[in-house]
Design a protein around this motif. Structure first.
Motif, PDB file in Angstrom:
ATOM      1  N   LEU A   1       0.621  -1.179   0.302  1.00 11.95           N
ATOM      2  CA  LEU A   1       0.124  -0.186  -0.374  1.00 11.95           C
ATOM      3  C   LEU A   1       0.710   1.108  -0.344  1.00 11.95           C
ATOM      4  N   LEU A   2       1.896   1.494   0.861  1.00 12.17           N
ATOM      5  CA  LEU A   2       2.876   2.731   0.297  1.00 12.17           C
ATOM      6  C   LEU A   2       4.323   2.075  -0.244  1.00 12.17           C
ATOM      7  N   ASP A   3       4.327   2.653  -1.390  1.00 10.53           N
ATOM      8  CA  ASP A   3       5.757   3.132  -2.488  1.00 10.53           C
ATOM      9  C   ASP A   3       6.980   2.907  -1.837  1.00 10.53           C
ATOM     10  N   PRO A   4       7.459   2.443  -1.956  1.00 15.24           N
ATOM     11  CA  PRO A   4       9.303   3.162  -1.785  1.00 15.24           C
ATOM     12  C   PRO A   4       8.825   4.850  -0.906  1.00 15.24           C
ATOM     13  N   ALA A   5       8.962   6.001  -1.570  1.00 14.46           N
ATOM     14  CA  ALA A   5       8.890   7.320  -1.153  1.00 14.46           C
ATOM     15  C   ALA A   5       8.013   6.935  -0.402  1.00 14.46           C
ATOM     16  N   ALA A   6       7.000   6.534   0.171  1.00 15.47           N
ATOM     17  CA  ALA A   6       6.251   7.150   1.998  1.00 15.47           C
ATOM     18  C   ALA A   6       6.806   5.706   2.348  1.00 15.47           C
ATOM     19  N   GLN A   7       7.906   4.329   1.704  1.00 12.80           N
ATOM     20  CA  GLN A   7       8.302   4.402   2.762  1.00 12.80           C
ATOM     21  C   GLN A   7       9.219   4.843   3.626  1.00 12.80           C
TER      22      GLN A   7
END
Length: 210
Positions: A25-31
């Protein structure tokens, strides 16, 4: 972009024993952004290695953000308004609150964001989250960093279980009939992610306490 229902809430990719699973649900940038927020929390309230009420040290290190933090020591399991050092818990970061509202669809904000830091070899035995006042509110779990094998049981201890590997960016919601299922982490797959400095996994658990 994940599929959403008519209320704008993402649709879980699968449901295991009532637990809603949102893989990636969270892409790498959000992570990466969340890890930076949690690093700031840990700088103010450093993770500690709690012990059970029987005096056994846990393998996971913990801290919290929000109105309350969950603690464990020889006095038992409970929520406290301050870190064991005496400082107030930092506020829950805004992106974490946004994620809670996004996946639960409820207006009520969580009182606690428990931060569990799993280094290689750490685990968490099967347990229920039942130190809260009202089990009607869901629990949200966010995985960051190394993959971990998550085990889900039933409402009673013992009996059959199911397991799945959680990857960085995966989100779970335990609500309704699944609010009190037994769950735990069997093991962490060390080196499966480079997101966490020093390696390991961070798990965020969002709860309404009052």
């Amino acid at each position: 972009m994940s599929e959403t229902d008519r209320h704008g809430r993402p649709v879980p990719a699968l449901v295991v024993r009532g637990v809603e699973v949102f893989p990636g649900l969270l892409d790498p940038a959000a992570q990466a952004a969340l890890v930076a927020e949690i690093a700031a929390v840990m700088a103010l309230a450093p993770p500690v290695q709690p012990e059970t009420r029987f005096g056994r040290k846990m393998s996971v290190r913990m801290t919290s953000a929000g109105k309350y933090g969950w603690v464990s020591d020889r006095r038992g399991y409970r929520y406290e308004t301050r870190h064991p050092s005496g400082v107030a818990w930092p506020p829950i970061p805004a992106p974490v609150l946004s994620l809670w509202h996004r996946v639960t669809g409820v207006d009520r904000a969580p009182d606690c964001c428990l931060v569990n830091l799993y280094r290689e070899g750490a685990r968490m035995g099967l347990h229920q989250d039942r130190d809260e006042a009202d089990f009607g509110w869901p629990i949200v779990s966010v995985s960051l960093g190394d993959e971990a094998r998550f085990r889900i049981g039933g409402l009673e201890r013992g009996g059959p279980t199911d397991s799945l590997w959680l990857k960085s960016g995966d989100v779970l919601v335990m609500g309704g009939a699944a609010r009190l299922v037994h769950h735990g982490i069997d093991r962490v797959r060390g080196g499966s992610s480079t997101l966490i400095e020093g390696g390991g996994r961070i798990n965020l658990t969002l709860r309404v306490v009052d």
